[in-house]
Design an enzyme around this catalytic site. Structure first.
Site, short mmCIF file in Angstrom:
data_model
loop_
_atom_site.label_atom_id
_atom_site.label_comp_id
_atom_site.label_asym_id
_atom_site.label_seq_id
_atom_site.Cartn_x
_atom_site.Cartn_y
_atom_site.Cartn_z
N GLY A 66 2.11 -42.41 -38.96
CA GLY A 66 1.84 -41.09 -39.51
C GLY A 66 1.10 -41.18 -40.83
N GLY A 114 4.57 -43.36 -35.38
CA GLY A 114 4.06 -42.15 -34.73
C GLY A 114 3.35 -42.41 -33.41
CD GLU A 137 9.00 -46.06 -38.28
OE1 GLU A 137 9.62 -47.07 -37.86
OE2 GLU A 137 8.31 -45.34 -37.56
CG ASP A 145 10.12 -40.71 -37.60
OD1 ASP A 145 9.47 -41.72 -37.28
OD2 ASP A 145 9.61 -39.76 -38.24
C1 QUE Z 1 5.59 -48.27 -41.93
C2 QUE Z 1 4.98 -47.14 -41.45
C3 QUE Z 1 3.58 -47.06 -41.40
C4 QUE Z 1 2.82 -48.16 -41.84
C5 QUE Z 1 3.46 -49.29 -42.32
C6 QUE Z 1 4.83 -49.33 -42.38
C7 QUE Z 1 2.88 -45.90 -40.93
C8 QUE Z 1 1.44 -45.92 -40.95
C9 QUE Z 1 0.76 -47.05 -41.40
C10 QUE Z 1 -0.67 -47.17 -41.49
C11 QUE Z 1 -1.30 -48.38 -41.24
C12 QUE Z 1 -2.68 -48.52 -41.32
C13 QUE Z 1 -3.45 -47.43 -41.66
C14 QUE Z 1 -2.82 -46.22 -41.93
C15 QUE Z 1 -1.46 -46.09 -41.85
O1 QUE Z 1 1.46 -48.13 -41.83
O2 QUE Z 1 3.52 -44.90 -40.48
O3 QUE Z 1 -3.57 -45.17 -42.28
O4 QUE Z 1 -4.81 -47.54 -41.76
O5 QUE Z 1 0.77 -44.84 -40.55
O6 QUE Z 1 5.46 -50.43 -42.85
O7 QUE Z 1 5.71 -46.09 -41.02
#
Ligand code: QUE
Length: 353
Positions: A66, A114, A137, A145
């Site tokens: 997310g 997500g 998470e 979640d």
């Molecule tokens: C836990 C998470 C997320 C995460 C890393 C965590 C998460 C998420 C991203 C993420 C990764 C690369 C991206 C970005 C988001 O990393 O929910 O925009 O380019 O979206 O340890 O919950």
């Protein structure tokens, strides 16, 4: 005009939803969840749509999770935008869970958080050699979640709890072992598979069998007995004690990993999975998760976790409290407590017929 972050269209008799936010590994925003929901609702009772196919644009990822930067910013303020995101996202997860037509998710890349919430409720879940699955998470002070309380708690041998507490990343063969993926197809054949499904969606099951390849041996199988023993503990403290008491290298690795996670959200995840296992409906589980999300997003550990892992990337979050022993059951009770009646999560009104 910039490109839409979700592409939706009907091709032949297939409703197609393509995640299109490649710069963020297709991590979900509130608007993306709204757009996907609108398309699914429009197609739900439309006889011209036989099946829904969910994939991502471009090379990398399926969906990394997310929009956690937004969530952390909101959490530092009044949290309203964060609650709006969770409410919208969980309604979408629930819509997919209840969806009356065949749904196919192509998990050809990173599938975390997500992205798991989108793919896991689909009827067919295709993994490739590029699939990496995780619920990471607890590493950012959030909790697993998007239905984790339901799905993770229903995996065999407490493996879902292991995934939740360690944030372990697994590949396609393990995804098949755990029922996360229903099929394995080589990434190079995915385009042909999608074209074949669009050409003849009624044959989806046959087509998946025709395109199926062997994912190989699941590496997780060799640790399954130890996971069953250790992660069957009565609480997080007992799990940590069992890992300490074991002399295996694997146990030492798990201990090291868990020492880096938020003690508070490990305990939240433990209780979430225990309650999720008892939930009689997916909606009941999602209402529980929404209560948690509404609280946790404003807590120190989430703000600090996003700072350390996503913003500053120093990967050294300072958790408060710093140990699981200091996380009180009163603090957990507060996180899980019902919300005022007019603020509780409810499924989409379109689904209550
Ligand atoms: C836990 C998470 C997320 C995460 C890393 C965590 C998460 C998420 C991203 C993420 C990764 C690369 C991206 C970005 C988001 O990393 O929910 O925009 O380019 O979206 O340890 O919950």
């Amino acid at each position: 005009m910039s490109e839409p972050e979700v592409l939706t269209r009907v091709e032949g008799r297939v409703g197609r939803i393509t995640l299109n936010r490649p710069q963020a590994l297709h991590a979900l925003t509130t608007q993306m969840c709204r757009d996907i929901t609108a398309a699914l609702l429009a197609w739900k009772d439309d006889p011209a749509v036989e099946l829904v196919l969910l994939d991502h644009a471009g090379e990398r990822g399926f969906c990394a999770g997310g929009d956690i930067r937004m969530l952390a910013e909101s959490g530092q303020g009044d949290g309203a935008a964060a609650r709006e995101f969770f409410h919208t996202e969980y309604r979408l997860n629930h819509l997919l869970f209840c969806y009356p037509k065949h749904t196919v998710a192509i998990m050809d890349g990173v599938t975390m958080g997500g992205g798991v919430g989108l793919s896991r409720p689909c009827r067919f879940r295709v993994a490739t050699e590029r699939t990496t699955f995780a619920m990471p998470e607890t590493g950012i002070g959030l909790f697993p979640d998007v239905g984790g309380g339901w799905y993770l708690s229903r995996m065999p041998d407490h493996i879902g709890l292991w995934l939740a507490l360690t944030g372990a990343r697994i590949k396609a063969a393990d995804c098949e072992l755990l029922g996360i993926a229903t099929d394995y197809v080589q990434s190079a054949k995915v385009a042909a598979l999608k074209a074949a499904i669009v050409a003849d969606p009624k044959k989806v099951e046959t087509l998946l069998t025709e395109f199926e390849d062997d994912a190989g041996r699941p590496p997780l199988a060799q640790h399954q007995d130890e996971i069953a023993k250790v992660f069957g503990g009565d609480n997080v403290e007992a799990i940590l004690a069992a890992l300490k008491a074991s002399n295996s290298d694997w146990a030492a690795d798990q201990l090291r990993v868990m020492a880096s996670k938020s003690p508070q959200t490990m305990k939240v995840a433990f209780r979430q999975l225990k309650l999720g296992a008892l939930a009689e409906t997916f909606a009941e589980n999602m209402a529980m998760e929404y209560r948690i999300g509404a609280r946790v997003v404003q807590k120190h550990d989430f703000i600090e976790g996003v700072r350390a892992v996503i913003v500053d990337k120093d990967n050294t979050p300072r958790w408060k409290p710093a140990s699981v022993e200091e996380v009180t059951s009163a603090a957990l009770d507060e996180i899980f407590a019902p919300l005022p009646a007019d603020q509780e999560w409810t499924p989409l009104p379109e689904l209550s017929a």
